[in-house]
Design an enzyme around this catalytic site. Structure first.
Site, PDB file in Angstrom:
ATOM      1  N   LYS A 198       0.855  -1.187   0.000  1.00  0.00           N
ATOM      2  CA  LYS A 198       0.000   0.000   0.000  1.00  0.00           C
ATOM      3  C   LYS A 198       0.894   1.240   0.000  1.00  0.00           C
ATOM      4  O   LYS A 198       1.472   1.598   1.014  1.00  0.00           O
ATOM      5  CB  LYS A 198      -0.907  -0.013   1.236  1.00  0.00           C
ATOM      6  CG  LYS A 198      -2.243   0.743   1.058  1.00  0.00           C
ATOM      7  CD  LYS A 198      -2.120   2.250   0.893  1.00  0.00           C
ATOM      8  CE  LYS A 198      -1.934   2.948   2.215  1.00  0.00           C
ATOM      9  NZ  LYS A 198      -1.939   4.453   2.035  1.00  0.00           N
ATOM     10  N   GLY A 251       6.810   5.081   8.553  1.00  0.00           N
ATOM     11  CA  GLY A 251       5.969   6.264   8.674  1.00  0.00           C
ATOM     12  C   GLY A 251       6.035   6.849  10.071  1.00  0.00           C
ATOM     13  O   GLY A 251       7.059   6.746  10.760  1.00  0.00           O
ATOM     14  N   GLU A 273       9.732   1.202  10.892  1.00  0.00           N
ATOM     15  CA  GLU A 273      10.742   2.253  10.765  1.00  0.00           C
ATOM     16  C   GLU A 273      10.013   3.572  10.898  1.00  0.00           C
ATOM     17  O   GLU A 273       9.256   3.963  10.014  1.00  0.00           O
ATOM     18  CB  GLU A 273      11.460   2.126   9.424  1.00  0.00           C
ATOM     19  CG  GLU A 273      12.844   2.788   9.420  1.00  0.00           C
ATOM     20  CD  GLU A 273      12.814   4.224   8.989  1.00  0.00           C
ATOM     21  OE1 GLU A 273      12.525   5.090   9.857  1.00  0.00           O
ATOM     22  OE2 GLU A 273      13.054   4.494   7.818  1.00  0.00           O
ATOM     23  N   CYS A 307      13.398  10.742   7.352  1.00  0.00           N
ATOM     24  CA  CYS A 307      13.213  10.309   8.746  1.00  0.00           C
ATOM     25  C   CYS A 307      14.496  10.440   9.552  1.00  0.00           C
ATOM     26  O   CYS A 307      14.454  10.676  10.759  1.00  0.00           O
ATOM     27  CB  CYS A 307      12.690   8.873   8.785  1.00  0.00           C
ATOM     28  SG  CYS A 307      13.699   7.695   7.865  1.00  0.00           S
ATOM     29  N   GLU A 405       9.737  16.025  15.674  1.00  0.00           N
ATOM     30  CA  GLU A 405      10.068  15.863  14.263  1.00  0.00           C
ATOM     31  C   GLU A 405       9.160  16.747  13.416  1.00  0.00           C
ATOM     32  O   GLU A 405       7.934  16.696  13.543  1.00  0.00           O
ATOM     33  CB  GLU A 405       9.890  14.402  13.852  1.00  0.00           C
ATOM     34  CG  GLU A 405      10.285  14.114  12.422  1.00  0.00           C
ATOM     35  CD  GLU A 405      10.127  12.653  12.044  1.00  0.00           C
ATOM     36  OE1 GLU A 405      10.981  12.138  11.316  1.00  0.00           O
ATOM     37  OE2 GLU A 405       9.142  12.028  12.490  1.00  0.00           O
TER      38      GLU A 405
END
Length: 511
Positions: A198, A251, A273, A307, A405
């Protein structure tokens, strides 16, 4: 989500550009492309101008059911898990070759889909081809890889064998669309798994192209299925589906936590992750030009939508002011614009929503820290999703902008006095994905690297990523590792097989 995402297939035609004529826009299930069961589709937006340029099938729970059923059949009854590793490796190698042959076309799709500059998109497609080639080699290495187990008891032998885990469900982000697909698809296929992928609804196009590439390479129908759609409609049904044996996700932390909780119901294998707020520590003996270059690459590459971006910079006090002045001067020189334009180093953020999130974070940062440069939308680029390279300084340790973040071209810089203070500040985070240290003193670099609580550590650089090396983080940055042999392990089970070699009765019951 806007009304324009709720289109019936064929309701509206988005005029294709010359390099987008042959886009794959249907769901790829059981070896063929087709519409969603609902007949709905959604628009794909170019973030450089906020204009739609493609329509993609909008998958839902019924489509996930179809895709998982196809993957289940392909795993339980199909040839793929039963092929030798060399046979699977040959298909993966062909996939890598086909991706490399289409590099220019796929990179241009990536720019329109994501916004990143074309040179960076070219690197991504090169890396994607390399990932498939790497796992083709590892697939071949699975043949004959049984591990004998010495036993203390005579008349018994034992061995450990590796087997594919089953049907894998993978959900990938929008910042490296095709590369993140490869990080999951290539090792899963190498292991002999089947998969439902997906992609992000913001950047589905190159992931959908993988279906045609796989079919052309000879991958059997049903082994790889690709369902484009939104998280609640397609992602959540995939994570909850009882026919899925393994979940892999890249994500945000909140979404990763929900996936982990969902997987716990069926005790599914999970690899995650997640986010980061990675530090880069610069000691005073680092050449200033090198420090500035790696700081800029660590946070402004890919628009900061990385990330592992080194978004917290710690600078030794004696060079703090000169480094800040040089960094701000160089950041103001960065060429911003459409990723298709020669010389552009900073493209738009992926969407209007992401742009607004980052701009809102910058406004909050202005109340907590000193704004050194940037902080808004570049003049003349208001029609796109652009944000200036932004530098903050002199914030408190508990400042929100220092700890959270942002996923944009925003860096926070603080001074430190001692090595111990730098390590403490670097590790003071709920994240632990990556960290970097720069110094001319090799022994100091080794000490600091050993002290970092992070899964990825860079010395005198920031962000270089290699397919051969493990990728993943500590703490809330995730569980498990991707890439290298570690990535293959995500999709393999270990089975013990013990054989009794004696012929006489065992003697427990028969006397």
């Amino acid at each position: 989500m806007t009304d324009t995402t709720l289109l019936q297939a064929g309701d509206r035609t988005v005029p294709p550009t010359a390099d987008m004529v042959a886009l794959k826009t249907g769901l790829f299930i059981d070896g063929t492309y087709g519409p969603a069961v609902s007949g709905l589709c959604f628009e794909v937006i170019d973030p450089a101008n906020r204009q739609p340029f493609a329509q993609v099938a909008r998958g839902g729970a019924a489509d996930i059911d179809r895709a998982v059923a196809a993957a289940r059949r392909a795993f339980d009854d199909g040839p793929w898990p039963r092929m030798t590793g060399a046979e699977r490796g040959a298909v993966l190698r062909r996939m890598g070759d086909l991706i490399a042959a289409r590099r220019d076309e796929l990179a241009r799709i990536e720019v329109r889909d994501n916004g990143k500059p074309l040179p960076e998109a070219n690197w991504d497609i090169d890396d994607t081809a390399g990932v498939f080639h790497f796992y083709a080699d590892l697939a071949e290495g699975l043949d004959g890889a049984e591990q004998p187990i010495p036993l203390a008891m005579p008349s018994f032998t034992a061995k450990a064998v590796r087997e594919p885990i089953g049907v894998a469900g993978a959900i990938i982000p929008w910042n490296f669309p095709m590369l993140m697909a490869a990080w999951k698809v290539a090792p899963a296929l190498a292991a002999g798994c089947t998969m439902v992928l997906k992609p992000s609804e913001l950047t589905p196009l190159t992931a959908l192209e993988l279906g045609a590439i796989a079919a052309q390479a000879g991958l059997p129908a049903g082994v790889l299925n690709i369902v484009s759609g939104f998280g609640p409609e397609a992602g959540q049904p995939l994570t909850e589906h009882p026919g899925v044996d393994k979940l892999a996700f890249t994500g945000s932390v909140p979404t990763g936590a929900r996936i982990m909780a969902t997987a716990a119901r069926d005790i599914k294998a999970v690899s995650l992750e997640l986010g980061g707020k990675s530090p880069l520590v610069v000691f005073a003996d680092t050449p200033l030009d090198q420090a500035v270059e790696w700081i800029m690459f660590g946070i402004f590459w890919n628009q900061g939508e990385v990330c592992s971006a080194t978004s917290r910079v710690l600078v030794e006090q004696s060079i703090y002011e000169p480094l800040m002045a040089r960094l701000a001067d160089e950041a103001r020189k960065i060429t911003i614009g459409n990723g298709m334009t020669d010389g552009v180093l900073l493209g738009p953020l992926v969407s209007a929503e992401q742009q607004q999130k980052v701009l809102a974070a910058i406004e909050r940062g202005k109340t907590e820290a000193r704004l050194v440069c940037g902080g808004g939308v570049p003049e003349g680029l208001e029609d796109g999703c652009f944000v200036q390279p932004t530098i903050f300084a002199d914030m408190a340790e508990d400042a929100w902008i220092w700890r959270e973040e942002l996923f944009g071209p925003v860096v926070c810089v603080k001074p430190f006095a001692t090595e111990a203070e730098a390590i403490r500040l670097a590790n003071d985070s709920r994240f632990g994905l990556a960290a970097a240290v720069m110094s001319a003193d090799a022994a100091r670099c080794d000490r600091v690297a050993a002290a970092f609580r992070a899964g990825i550590v860079w010395i005198n650089c920031s962000q270089p990523t290699f397919t051969e090396a493990p990728w993943g983080g500590y703490k809330q940055s995730g569980i498990g590792r991707e890439l290298g042999r570690w990535g293959l392990d995500n999709y393999l089970e270990t089975k013990q097989i013990t054989r009794r070699t004696a012929t006489e009765p065992w003697g427990w019951y028969l006397k």
